[in-house]
Motif scaffolding. Structure first.
Motif, PDB file in Angstrom:
ATOM      1  N   GLN A  18      66.147  14.625  -0.643  1.00  0.00           N
ATOM      2  CA  GLN A  18      64.794  15.145  -0.487  1.00  0.00           C
ATOM      3  C   GLN A  18      63.939  14.864  -1.726  1.00  0.00           C
ATOM      4  OE1 GLN A  18      65.618  19.242   0.403  1.00  0.00           O
ATOM      5  NE2 GLN A  18      65.585  18.911   2.639  1.00  0.00           N
ATOM      6  N   LEU A  19      64.547  15.052  -2.900  1.00  0.00           N
ATOM      7  CA  LEU A  19      63.826  14.777  -4.142  1.00  0.00           C
ATOM      8  C   LEU A  19      63.462  13.300  -4.262  1.00  0.00           C
ATOM      9  CD1 LEU A  19      65.814  17.024  -6.663  1.00  0.00           C
ATOM     10  CD2 LEU A  19      63.461  17.346  -5.883  1.00  0.00           C
ATOM     11  N   THR A  20      64.398  12.453  -3.838  1.00  0.00           N
ATOM     12  CA  THR A  20      64.145  11.010  -3.881  1.00  0.00           C
ATOM     13  C   THR A  20      62.992  10.628  -2.960  1.00  0.00           C
ATOM     14  OG1 THR A  20      66.487  10.594  -4.349  1.00  0.00           O
ATOM     15  CG2 THR A  20      65.171   8.733  -3.536  1.00  0.00           C
ATOM     16  N   VAL A  21      62.998  11.216  -1.759  1.00  0.00           N
ATOM     17  CA  VAL A  21      61.917  10.947  -0.806  1.00  0.00           C
ATOM     18  C   VAL A  21      60.572  11.407  -1.353  1.00  0.00           C
ATOM     19  CG1 VAL A  21      60.999  11.509   1.473  1.00  0.00           C
ATOM     20  CG2 VAL A  21      63.420  10.998   1.202  1.00  0.00           C
ATOM     21  N   ILE A  22      60.569  12.611  -1.940  1.00  0.00           N
ATOM     22  CA  ILE A  22      59.331  13.153  -2.518  1.00  0.00           C
ATOM     23  C   ILE A  22      58.830  12.263  -3.653  1.00  0.00           C
ATOM     24  CG2 ILE A  22      58.369  15.067  -3.864  1.00  0.00           C
ATOM     25  CD1 ILE A  22      60.229  16.920  -2.252  1.00  0.00           C
ATOM     26  N   LEU A  23      59.756  11.787  -4.484  1.00  0.00           N
ATOM     27  CA  LEU A  23      59.390  10.923  -5.600  1.00  0.00           C
ATOM     28  C   LEU A  23      58.778   9.610  -5.097  1.00  0.00           C
ATOM     29  CD1 LEU A  23      59.388  10.423  -8.640  1.00  0.00           C
ATOM     30  CD2 LEU A  23      61.715   9.518  -8.432  1.00  0.00           C
ATOM     31  N   ILE A  24      59.399   9.053  -4.060  1.00  0.00           N
ATOM     32  CA  ILE A  24      58.882   7.809  -3.475  1.00  0.00           C
ATOM     33  C   ILE A  24      57.482   8.013  -2.919  1.00  0.00           C
ATOM     34  CG2 ILE A  24      59.190   6.148  -1.588  1.00  0.00           C
ATOM     35  CD1 ILE A  24      62.222   6.488  -1.975  1.00  0.00           C
TER      36      ILE A  24
END
Length: 208
Positions: A18-24
């Protein structure tokens, strides 16, 4: 206990995704914002600096000037440092006033251009109201000024022989509406003499 460890690992892995998606998404949003800002800045700058050169010559190189407007036709020639009206060289010409017209004629720009014009009559340029011709060592350049466009509050203008039509504001156009009287040198000595004579006559009348 083993099941609990697997549950915690699953949750941590899900949070990491989820954090990776938000960062992207944040990176993509920032990139899109930067792109829009860059486009807007460049687009605005182009609009502000848009300018088309109609004539660009050295005013001091002009030796002849012809002008046609509602006041008739005028033509001038420079001999040495003195300008003469060709039909009557006894007329004293105000060099400063005439050179102001020349400076306007040799450096004309516009914010608008219509390219590849086939019918000049739709702009009033088949029979222009005003023509200005100046001569340099490179030849003659003739400016033709036609109809008024009330939508943009400007006049149409072109260089004779070209198929490009531009616009010109009324201030620039008015520079080419002068008459011979506007370009004559004011005879201050004559005016002072007439004033003195009038004062003298007035004094004699009072004395009587």
């Amino acid at each position: 206990m083993v099941k609990a460890k697997k549950g915690i690992g699953y949750i941590m892995k899900k949070q990491k995704i989820q954090l990776t998606v938000i960062l992207i998404l944040l990176i993509a949003t920032a990139a899109a914002y930067a792109g829009v800002k860059y486009y807007n800045n460049n687009h605005t700058e182009e609009e502000e600096t848009a300018s088309y050169t109609i004539t660009q010559d050295d005013a001091s190189s002009v030796k002849e000037l012809s002008l046609t407007n509602d006041n008739g036709e005028l033509s001038f020639t420079k001999e040495g440092d003195v300008w003469y009206e060709n039909s009557d060289k006894t007329v004293s010409i105000d060099a400063g006033a005439l050179e102001n017209i020349i400076e306007e004629a040799v450096s004309v720009t516009s914010e608008d251009v219509i390219e590849n014009v086939e019918d000049m009559s739709q702009y009033g340029l088949d029979n222009p109201e005003i023509t200005v011709t100046y001569t340099t060592e490179n030849g003659n350049i003739t400016l033709e000024i036609g109809d008024y466009n009330s939508a943009v509050s400007k006049y149409y203008v072109c260089v004779k022989g070209e198929n490009m039509v531009y616009t010109m504001d009324s201030t620039a156009r008015d520079s080419f509406t002068k008459s011979l009287d506007d370009l004559k040198t004011v005879e201050t000595e004559t005016l002072d003499s007439e004033s003195t004579e009038a004062d003298g006559e007035s004094f004699e009348t009072d004395g009587e």
